[in-house]
Design a protein around this motif. Sequence first.
Motif, PDB file in Angstrom:
ATOM      1  N   GLY A 196     -10.163  25.349  -8.946  1.00 25.90           N
ATOM      2  CA  GLY A 196      -9.888  26.595  -9.673  1.00 25.90           C
ATOM      3  C   GLY A 196     -10.913  27.376 -10.162  1.00 25.90           C
ATOM      4  N   GLU A 197     -11.302  27.066 -11.847  1.00 27.61           N
ATOM      5  CA  GLU A 197     -12.479  28.003 -12.405  1.00 27.61           C
ATOM      6  C   GLU A 197     -12.909  27.457 -13.319  1.00 27.61           C
ATOM      7  OE1 GLU A 197     -13.869  32.988 -12.872  1.00 27.61           O
ATOM      8  OE2 GLU A 197     -11.937  32.131 -13.478  1.00 27.61           O
ATOM      9  N   TRP A 198     -14.320  27.312 -12.885  1.00 26.16           N
ATOM     10  CA  TRP A 198     -15.422  26.694 -13.971  1.00 26.16           C
ATOM     11  C   TRP A 198     -15.955  27.116 -14.268  1.00 26.16           C
ATOM     12  CZ3 TRP A 198     -13.982  21.153 -14.545  1.00 26.16           C
ATOM     13  CH2 TRP A 198     -13.247  20.904 -13.863  1.00 26.16           C
ATOM     14  N   VAL A 199     -16.609  27.496 -15.768  1.00 28.77           N
ATOM     15  CA  VAL A 199     -17.557  28.420 -16.352  1.00 28.77           C
ATOM     16  C   VAL A 199     -18.790  26.853 -17.710  1.00 28.77           C
ATOM     17  CG1 VAL A 199     -18.256  30.369 -17.641  1.00 28.77           C
ATOM     18  CG2 VAL A 199     -16.003  30.577 -16.512  1.00 28.77           C
ATOM     19  N   THR A 253     -20.382  30.616 -12.990  1.00 32.06           N
ATOM     20  CA  THR A 253     -18.689  30.087 -12.220  1.00 32.06           C
ATOM     21  C   THR A 253     -18.653  28.903 -11.248  1.00 32.06           C
ATOM     22  OG1 THR A 253     -18.309  31.702 -13.888  1.00 32.06           O
ATOM     23  CG2 THR A 253     -16.780  31.509 -12.577  1.00 32.06           C
ATOM     24  N   LEU A 254     -18.264  28.347 -11.216  1.00 35.30           N
ATOM     25  CA  LEU A 254     -17.976  27.820 -10.385  1.00 35.30           C
ATOM     26  C   LEU A 254     -16.366  28.117 -10.294  1.00 35.30           C
ATOM     27  CD1 LEU A 254     -19.551  23.975 -10.103  1.00 35.30           C
ATOM     28  CD2 LEU A 254     -19.859  26.182  -8.991  1.00 35.30           C
ATOM     29  N   THR A 255     -15.650  28.663  -8.402  1.00 39.31           N
ATOM     30  CA  THR A 255     -14.335  29.037  -8.203  1.00 39.31           C
ATOM     31  C   THR A 255     -14.446  28.363  -6.770  1.00 39.31           C
ATOM     32  OG1 THR A 255     -14.598  31.290  -9.086  1.00 39.31           O
ATOM     33  CG2 THR A 255     -12.884  31.123  -7.893  1.00 39.31           C
ATOM     34  N   GLN A 279     -10.245  16.516 -16.369  1.00 34.85           N
ATOM     35  CA  GLN A 279     -10.006  17.008 -16.044  1.00 34.85           C
ATOM     36  C   GLN A 279     -10.348  18.842 -16.407  1.00 34.85           C
ATOM     37  OE1 GLN A 279      -7.385  17.521 -13.480  1.00 34.85           O
ATOM     38  NE2 GLN A 279      -7.736  15.777 -13.105  1.00 34.85           N
ATOM     39  N   GLN A 280     -11.050  18.517 -18.109  1.00 35.60           N
ATOM     40  CA  GLN A 280     -11.451  19.984 -17.970  1.00 35.60           C
ATOM     41  C   GLN A 280     -12.833  20.014 -17.827  1.00 35.60           C
ATOM     42  OE1 GLN A 280      -9.275  21.905 -19.635  1.00 35.60           O
ATOM     43  NE2 GLN A 280      -7.864  20.511 -18.936  1.00 35.60           N
ATOM     44  N   LEU A 281     -13.938  18.990 -17.692  1.00 34.37           N
ATOM     45  CA  LEU A 281     -15.391  19.017 -17.415  1.00 34.37           C
ATOM     46  C   LEU A 281     -16.180  18.448 -16.273  1.00 34.37           C
ATOM     47  CD1 LEU A 281     -18.100  18.677 -19.852  1.00 34.37           C
ATOM     48  CD2 LEU A 281     -17.472  17.003 -19.555  1.00 34.37           C
ATOM     49  N   ASP A 288     -16.862  23.614 -17.791  1.00 33.88           N
ATOM     50  CA  ASP A 288     -15.835  23.790 -17.708  1.00 33.88           C
ATOM     51  C   ASP A 288     -14.172  24.551 -17.598  1.00 33.88           C
ATOM     52  OD1 ASP A 288     -16.849  21.911 -20.922  1.00 33.88           O
ATOM     53  OD2 ASP A 288     -17.958  24.039 -20.940  1.00 33.88           O
ATOM     54  N   ARG A 289     -13.504  23.788 -17.695  1.00 39.15           N
ATOM     55  CA  ARG A 289     -12.607  24.512 -16.816  1.00 39.15           C
ATOM     56  C   ARG A 289     -11.561  25.645 -16.866  1.00 39.15           C
ATOM     57  NH1 ARG A 289      -9.271  23.471 -12.403  1.00 39.15           N
ATOM     58  NH2 ARG A 289      -9.752  20.930 -12.400  1.00 39.15           N
TER      59      ARG A 289
END
Length: 150
Positions: free
Chosen positions: A48-51, A64-66, A128-130, A146-147
């Motif tokens: 997913g995308e994480w910023v 940003t990690l994709t 799941q969110q961090l 964070d996702r």
Amino acid sequence: MWGGRTRILAVAVLAAAALSGCGRSVPGTPVAAPGTGPVVPELRGVPGEWVGSYTCAQGETGLTLTVEPDGRTEFAFYPLVTNGAARPGRFEMRATVDGERVTFTRVRWLEHPSGYEMVDLVATERTQQLMRGTVNGSGCSSFRVDRILS
């Protein structure tokens, strides 16, 4: 090249393959999104995308990690309001999982700003969110992302 009879035969063969289940998913088997490689089961919950941001010699920098289902990852970095001097860039990484730890290993530059080096990441805390952890590179310390929910 494709005459009427040949076209009808080709359509019939394709229809028979579709009706027989050719290409169907097997329940319980992860399926990759179109254009990506196979799903790596250990990566469940990571794609997913994480910023967020990371800190290295240039100061706090946007991140940003994709993460793709097969572990391919793009690490994109950019200036933040608090650090306009940071320069933008991108590189490819590979994500692997060992227990709760996620390691992102540098692969190759996609957009290389002068004076910047690729780094590796180790997420030592993950929900799941961090994800948060260490940045392995000269003058670097930590990251947090964070996702982004779609």
